[in-house]
Design a protein around this motif. Structure first.
Motif, PDB file in Angstrom:
ATOM      1  N   THR A   4       0.832  -1.203   0.000  1.00 54.06           N
ATOM      2  CA  THR A   4       0.000   0.000   0.000  1.00 54.06           C
ATOM      3  C   THR A   4       0.862   1.246   0.000  1.00 54.06           C
ATOM      4  OG1 THR A   4      -1.796  -1.125   1.158  1.00 54.06           O
ATOM      5  CG2 THR A   4      -1.751   1.272   1.271  1.00 54.06           C
ATOM      6  N   GLN A   5       1.902   1.241   0.858  1.00 51.75           N
ATOM      7  CA  GLN A   5       2.807   2.384   0.925  1.00 51.75           C
ATOM      8  C   GLN A   5       3.519   2.593  -0.411  1.00 51.75           C
ATOM      9  OE1 GLN A   5       6.605   2.057   2.997  1.00 51.75           O
ATOM     10  NE2 GLN A   5       6.099   3.897   4.191  1.00 51.75           N
ATOM     11  N   ALA A   6       3.956   1.515  -1.030  1.00 50.56           N
ATOM     12  CA  ALA A   6       4.641   1.618  -2.315  1.00 50.56           C
ATOM     13  C   ALA A   6       3.716   2.196  -3.377  1.00 50.56           C
ATOM     14  CB  ALA A   6       5.155   0.252  -2.740  1.00 50.56           C
ATOM     15  N   ALA A   7       2.453   1.742  -3.393  1.00 52.13           N
ATOM     16  CA  ALA A   7       1.497   2.242  -4.383  1.00 52.13           C
ATOM     17  C   ALA A   7       1.278   3.743  -4.204  1.00 52.13           C
ATOM     18  CB  ALA A   7       0.180   1.489  -4.257  1.00 52.13           C
ATOM     19  N   ILE A   8       1.144   4.175  -2.955  1.00 54.75           N
ATOM     20  CA  ILE A   8       0.926   5.608  -2.684  1.00 54.75           C
ATOM     21  C   ILE A   8       2.136   6.428  -3.111  1.00 54.75           C
ATOM     22  CG2 ILE A   8       0.611   7.310  -0.855  1.00 54.75           C
ATOM     23  CD1 ILE A   8      -1.075   5.223   0.628  1.00 54.75           C
ATOM     24  N   VAL A   9       3.340   5.945  -2.800  1.00 55.33           N
ATOM     25  CA  VAL A   9       4.563   6.673  -3.156  1.00 55.33           C
ATOM     26  C   VAL A   9       4.686   6.822  -4.664  1.00 55.33           C
ATOM     27  CG1 VAL A   9       7.089   6.563  -3.154  1.00 55.33           C
ATOM     28  CG2 VAL A   9       5.824   6.086  -1.061  1.00 55.33           C
ATOM     29  N   LEU A  10       4.429   5.760  -5.413  1.00 51.72           N
ATOM     30  CA  LEU A  10       4.566   5.810  -6.869  1.00 51.72           C
ATOM     31  C   LEU A  10       3.486   6.694  -7.499  1.00 51.72           C
ATOM     32  CD1 LEU A  10       5.470   2.075  -7.618  1.00 51.72           C
ATOM     33  CD2 LEU A  10       7.011   4.030  -7.360  1.00 51.72           C
ATOM     34  N   CYS A  11       2.275   6.587  -6.990  1.00 58.04           N
ATOM     35  CA  CYS A  11       1.198   7.447  -7.506  1.00 58.04           C
ATOM     36  C   CYS A  11       1.487   8.916  -7.208  1.00 58.04           C
ATOM     37  CB  CYS A  11      -0.151   7.048  -6.892  1.00 58.04           C
ATOM     38  SG  CYS A  11      -0.772   5.443  -7.428  1.00 58.04           S
ATOM     39  N   LEU A  12       1.951   9.177  -5.988  1.00 63.65           N
ATOM     40  CA  LEU A  12       2.278  10.549  -5.609  1.00 63.65           C
ATOM     41  C   LEU A  12       3.408  11.099  -6.478  1.00 63.65           C
ATOM     42  CD1 LEU A  12       1.682  12.858  -3.648  1.00 63.65           C
ATOM     43  CD2 LEU A  12       3.342  11.865  -2.069  1.00 63.65           C
ATOM     44  N   ALA A  13       4.377  10.261  -6.794  1.00 62.58           N
ATOM     45  CA  ALA A  13       5.487  10.690  -7.652  1.00 62.58           C
ATOM     46  C   ALA A  13       4.970  11.096  -9.030  1.00 62.58           C
ATOM     47  CB  ALA A  13       6.510   9.571  -7.770  1.00 62.58           C
ATOM     48  N   TYR A  14       4.050  10.325  -9.577  1.00 65.60           N
ATOM     49  CA  TYR A  14       3.494  10.646 -10.888  1.00 65.60           C
ATOM     50  C   TYR A  14       2.751  11.979 -10.850  1.00 65.60           C
ATOM     51  CZ  TYR A  14       0.599  10.347 -15.068  1.00 65.60           C
ATOM     52  OH  TYR A  14      -0.022  10.615 -16.254  1.00 65.60           O
ATOM     53  N   ILE A  15       1.939  12.191  -9.796  1.00 61.30           N
ATOM     54  CA  ILE A  15       1.171  13.435  -9.676  1.00 61.30           C
ATOM     55  C   ILE A  15       2.108  14.628  -9.517  1.00 61.30           C
ATOM     56  CG2 ILE A  15      -0.485  14.674  -8.235  1.00 61.30           C
ATOM     57  CD1 ILE A  15      -1.745  11.924  -7.583  1.00 61.30           C
ATOM     58  N   LYS A  47      10.652   5.345   9.002  1.00 64.28           N
ATOM     59  CA  LYS A  47       9.476   4.915   8.239  1.00 64.28           C
ATOM     60  C   LYS A  47       9.588   5.244   6.749  1.00 64.28           C
ATOM     61  CE  LYS A  47       6.211   5.203  12.101  1.00 64.28           C
ATOM     62  NZ  LYS A  47       4.918   5.764  12.555  1.00 64.28           N
ATOM     63  N   SER A  48      10.736   5.749   6.344  1.00 62.47           N
ATOM     64  CA  SER A  48      10.911   6.127   4.941  1.00 62.47           C
ATOM     65  C   SER A  48      10.907   4.899   4.034  1.00 62.47           C
ATOM     66  CB  SER A  48      12.223   6.883   4.773  1.00 62.47           C
ATOM     67  OG  SER A  48      12.556   7.013   3.408  1.00 62.47           O
ATOM     68  N   PRO A  49      10.377   5.031   2.809  1.00 60.70           N
ATOM     69  CA  PRO A  49      10.518   3.946   1.823  1.00 60.70           C
ATOM     70  C   PRO A  49      12.006   3.716   1.525  1.00 60.70           C
ATOM     71  CG  PRO A  49       8.891   5.579   1.120  1.00 60.70           C
ATOM     72  CD  PRO A  49       9.583   6.152   2.306  1.00 60.70           C
ATOM     73  N   ASN A  50      12.334   2.505   1.077  1.00 63.89           N
ATOM     74  CA  ASN A  50      13.742   2.213   0.783  1.00 63.89           C
ATOM     75  C   ASN A  50      14.198   2.985  -0.459  1.00 63.89           C
ATOM     76  OD1 ASN A  50      13.083   0.615  -1.628  1.00 63.89           O
ATOM     77  ND2 ASN A  50      12.333  -0.918  -0.173  1.00 63.89           N
ATOM     78  N   TRP A  51      15.509   3.063  -0.652  1.00 60.33           N
ATOM     79  CA  TRP A  51      16.049   3.899  -1.719  1.00 60.33           C
ATOM     80  C   TRP A  51      15.693   3.370  -3.107  1.00 60.33           C
ATOM     81  CZ3 TRP A  51      19.331   2.106  -5.440  1.00 60.33           C
ATOM     82  CH2 TRP A  51      19.977   0.887  -5.204  1.00 60.33           C
ATOM     83  N   GLN A  52      15.511   2.034  -3.221  1.00 58.61           N
ATOM     84  CA  GLN A  52      15.136   1.485  -4.523  1.00 58.61           C
ATOM     85  C   GLN A  52      13.763   2.007  -4.963  1.00 58.61           C
ATOM     86  OE1 GLN A  52      16.169  -0.317  -1.909  1.00 58.61           O
ATOM     87  NE2 GLN A  52      17.563  -1.982  -2.521  1.00 58.61           N
ATOM     88  N   LEU A  53      12.797   2.009  -4.006  1.00 59.79           N
ATOM     89  CA  LEU A  53      11.460   2.513  -4.319  1.00 59.79           C
ATOM     90  C   LEU A  53      11.509   4.004  -4.643  1.00 59.79           C
ATOM     91  CD1 LEU A  53       8.405   2.082  -4.516  1.00 59.79           C
ATOM     92  CD2 LEU A  53       8.263   2.501  -2.048  1.00 59.79           C
ATOM     93  N   LEU A  54      12.305   4.751  -3.892  1.00 63.98           N
ATOM     94  CA  LEU A  54      12.417   6.184  -4.144  1.00 63.98           C
ATOM     95  C   LEU A  54      13.055   6.456  -5.503  1.00 63.98           C
ATOM     96  CD1 LEU A  54      13.524   7.454  -0.606  1.00 63.98           C
ATOM     97  CD2 LEU A  54      11.289   7.697  -1.688  1.00 63.98           C
ATOM     98  N   ALA A  55      14.015   5.630  -5.897  1.00 66.07           N
ATOM     99  CA  ALA A  55      14.640   5.797  -7.211  1.00 66.07           C
ATOM    100  C   ALA A  55      13.623   5.569  -8.324  1.00 66.07           C
ATOM    101  CB  ALA A  55      15.815   4.834  -7.355  1.00 66.07           C
ATOM    102  N   ILE A  56      12.769   4.549  -8.159  1.00 64.15           N
ATOM    103  CA  ILE A  56      11.714   4.290  -9.148  1.00 64.15           C
ATOM    104  C   ILE A  56      10.735   5.467  -9.184  1.00 64.15           C
ATOM    105  CG2 ILE A  56       9.777   2.789  -9.734  1.00 64.15           C
ATOM    106  CD1 ILE A  56      11.347   0.474  -8.460  1.00 64.15           C
ATOM    107  N   ALA A  57      10.421   6.008  -8.003  1.00 63.62           N
ATOM    108  CA  ALA A  57       9.500   7.145  -7.921  1.00 63.62           C
ATOM    109  C   ALA A  57      10.060   8.353  -8.664  1.00 63.62           C
ATOM    110  CB  ALA A  57       9.225   7.491  -6.461  1.00 63.62           C
TER     111      ALA A  57
END
Length: 759
Positions: A4-15, A47-57
């Protein structure tokens, strides 16, 4: 939870990637900052997402910026805007016949015309442009913003082929600070040309008789208006189907907006939740899960078609579909991730919706309801649950939407929260009853009218409450144009309170900092401001000269000279005053008290308080009109650092003196007589630094006597002989119709607004 957290981070990055496209420096700056933050953040925040997820974002955000640019509408090789002659830009009407297909349902404009979009296919010129002969016919493309007489638009619907006779024009850029950019509005809608139609012909009348969702919507609206009458009938329809689905009276719409109840007129999540609750309640014991799912999907799709695919409604329907899918698959839905995924899905389909204010407010309000209502209820647990809900729901939505409202509208609705609390029960009653009446009225109009009639008292009570809040002093507070850094700061504080427990405990400090973030820059600016602004208003068809409108700001005092006509007052003067955080005009001066001027002043006083009215043409004797005092001749009105002296009555001439900065202006208004220069008493004129005149003819003797260093013409087409004389005397000449608003500040600079926009 991690998914859920990953989905929110990626969607937020797109917006976020879509949002930063407004400025290339912000876009690249964000990427440059985001890359090291992706490495640092996991090391300083548990509580931060890992760096791999942030790089994708980061990669998704960067891709979104380029995707939006690809989806921005572009001119086709044969777009109709390319065939608009140069004479149209100079205000000379050239009649043409445009054929095409209607692309939207018509709406009534404030000028009581009918407006719709047209997909143009063929252009026929009736006459040449003075340079070349008329071109009989050419194949064209492109969307055209069309206005025609009200009766001509009756019965039109998308898909109908029409032929329109009228004049084409290119939309103008916004020429004033705080103004509305008609050109940007059209381009975001995929159009680059407008047309003022005088005659509309439908070659095949049978096209208008076909069944359509628009006709069903009109049937519902007619059923609710039949016994409720106006304005209650359109109000009920708007609260069910949205204001875009019905022609709601503009004065009523404006009153709702001023008190912060615009959401009551927008179809969105509330109506979708009503539909889902009704369908699931009625089918729970009668149908299987599959039957409930199919019934819910059908109801939502019907509602979506009836409302006309408004962005906020589409977002709500997508979330409603997610609820039905969860029911069908027997899974629990996560509201926050569903909201972000629904928003992202819609912005993939149409990324330009990211700039739609209705979509933004709907998304943020829903986000507030999801994440803020529960914490607020815990703070208000000492209240009865029903009352606590009445307070927390509008408060949660307001917290998340207020910053963007301040940035876009520049106004804070002071009584928004109490108005929402008091009207919430009425809005629920009218929405539920209106939905039932609409459902019945679509099949049996008379029965629908009878059901809707039961809402007469609630709707009148709602209008009455709105009017009471409108008439209260200080119903709205202009905060001026807040900067992007303030907008980001406000949302940074809101996000901090949401995600950080320490901030939640100190929410009072966060609220105080937010208020200071808006008030302190405004207070500092107001205590030192001094500027004179000559606003730009385009010449109306048939008018040679524009409207002379001058705004003088001096340490919190505001002087307004003229307001033009009602349209100019509403769309040019009022937005500028709000952009400058002006809630009160200390002194208003009018050149000529004609009917259009009186109407424009009355339009302005609905929102802005005016303390003193002066007229160069004398006192007003009609008790039914705005009260004007006569501005004494040769007697100075003194303000903090500004003095205004009336020099002459016809033509209206007065002098502005700012001794501290050795700045003098001479303002020459248009005359009631044919030759203004003959009426000027040159013995009363002394040399000045700046001349602001109507743009008509001035004699060389007048120019020599005035001897200005700078001249500002209130038109796009000043008298060429006068301009030559001024330039011969090495006078710098500005045209408000060409250069936009002209602002003078104590630095001595004259800033043309359109020149700054080009930079």
């Amino acid at each position: 939870m991690r998914n859920t957290q990953a989905a929110i981070v990626l969607c937020l990055a797109y917006i976020i990637g879509l949002l930063v496209t407004f400025n290339p420096w912000v876009r690249w700056g964000l990427i440059v900052v985001a890359i090291p933050m992706a490495w640092v953040l996991p090391r300083i925040w548990k509580k931060s997402p890992n760096w791999q997820l942030l790089a994708i974002a980061i990669a998704i955000a960067a891709s979104a910026t380029f995707y939006l640019e690809l989806r921005v509408p572009q001119l086709a090789a044969n777009d109709i805007s390319k065939y608009i002659p140069a004479t149209a830009e100079r205000g000379t009407a050239q009649f043409t016949i445009v054929q095409g297909t209607v692309d939207s349902y018509p709406h009534v404009t404030r000028n009581q015309n009918s407006q719709f979009w047209l997909n143009a296919t063929q252009l026929n010129e009736i006459q040449g442009d003075g340079v070349r002969p008329a071109d009989v016919s050419k194949v064209v493309s492109g969307r055209v913003y069309v206005t025609v007489p009200l009766q001509s638009g009756t019965g039109l619907q998308p898909g109908v082929e029409v032929s329109i006779t009228g004049t084409l024009y290119l939309p103008q850029a916004n020429a004033n600070p705080g103004g509305f950019s008609f050109r940007n509005y059209l381009s975001q809608s995929g159009g680059f040309a407008g047309m003022r139609g005088v005659q509309l012909r439908v070659p095949d009348e049978s096209q208008t008789q076909k069944w359509s969702w628009g006709k069903l919507r009109q049937r519902i609206a007619a059923a609710q208006v039949r016994w409720l009458d106006v304005p209650a009938g359109p109000l009920v329809t708007a609260m069910v189907l949205g204001a875009d689905a019905v022609d709601l009276p503009f004065d009523l719409r404006d009153r709702f907006v001023r008190v912060g109840l615009a959401h009551a007129l927008a179809a969105s999540g509330f109506q979708v939740s009503l539909i889902l609750n009704a369908i699931l309640t009625l089918t729970r014991k009668r149908l299987s899960v599959v039957g409930q799912f199919n019934s819910g999907v059908a109801a939502l799709l019907i509602f979506l078609c009836l409302t006309g695919f408004q962005p906020a409604v589409v977002r709500s329907v997508v979330m409603g579909m997610a609820v039905l899918i969860a029911l069908r698959t027997k899974r629990q839905i996560e509201p926050l991730s569903s909201l972000f995924m629904a928003g992202t899905l819609l912005l993939i389909v149409n990324p330009l919706w990211v700039w739609d204010i209705g979509f933004e407010l709907s998304f943020l309000a829903t986000l507030g309801l999801i994440v803020t209502v529960e914490p607020l209820q815990k703070k208000l647990d000492w209240l009865p649950p029903t009352i606590a809900d009445l307070v927390t729901v509008p408060l949660a939505a307001s917290i998340w939407t207020l910053p963007i409202q301040l940035y876009v509208f520049k106004v804070f609705p002071v009584f928004s929260l109490p108005a929402n609390i008091l009207t919430s029960p009425l809005i629920s009653i009218i929405s539920i009853g209106g939905a039932i009446g609409a459902s019945v009225g679509a099949i049996f109009p008379i029965a629908g009218s009878a059901i809707s009639w039961l809402l007469y008292l609630p709707s009148q009570l709602l209008i009455g409450i709105v009017d009471i809040f409108n008439y209260l002093p200080g119903a709205s507070l202009s905060v001026g144009q807040i900067g992007l850094w303030q907008l980001f700061g406000l949302y940074g504080i809101i996000l901090g309170v949401w995600v950080m427990p320490k901030w939640q405990k100190n929410w009072q400090s966060a609220a105080g900092i937010s208020i200071l973030l808006v008030i302190i820059p405004l207070a500092i600016w107001k205590t030192s401001e001094l500027q004179i602004t000559a606003l730009a208003s385009n010449n109306s068809p048939g008018e040679k000269l524009g409207h002379q409108i001058l705004v003088i700001e001096d340490r919190g005092q505001a002087i307004l000279v003229n307001t033009g006509n009602e349209s100019v007052a509403r769309f040019i003067v009022l937005p500028f005053l709000q952009q400058q955080a002006i809630d009160r005009i200390d002194t208003a001066i009018d050149f000529n008290r004609d009917l259009s001027a009186l109407n424009s002043w009355q339009t302005l006083t609905q929102t802005i308080q005016i303390q003193n009215f002066f007229s160069i043409g004398g006192e007003s004797s009609d008790p039914g009109t705005t009260k004007f005092q006569s501005l004494p001749v040769k007697k100075a009105l003194k303000f903090d650092r500004v003095e205004i002296t009336n020099v002459q009555i016809n033509p209206a001439i007065f002098r502005i003196d700012i001794p501290e900065f050795k700045q003098t202006w001479l303002v020459i208004g248009d005359s009631k007589v044919d030759k203004a220069q003959i009426a000027i008493d040159l013995d009363q004129i002394a040399p000045v630094h700046t001349l602001y005149w109507h743009g008509g003819k001035l004699t060389d003797r007048s120019i020599a006597k005035i001897n200005p260093k700078v001249a500002i013409a209130a038109t796009a087409n000043p008298d060429p002989e006068t301009v030559k004389l001024l330039e011969k005397n090495k006078v710098r000449v500005y045209y408000t119709g060409r250069d936009g608003a002209i602002q003078w500040t104590p630095s001595g600079e004259f800033k043309p607004y359109l020149e700054e926009e080009r930079l």
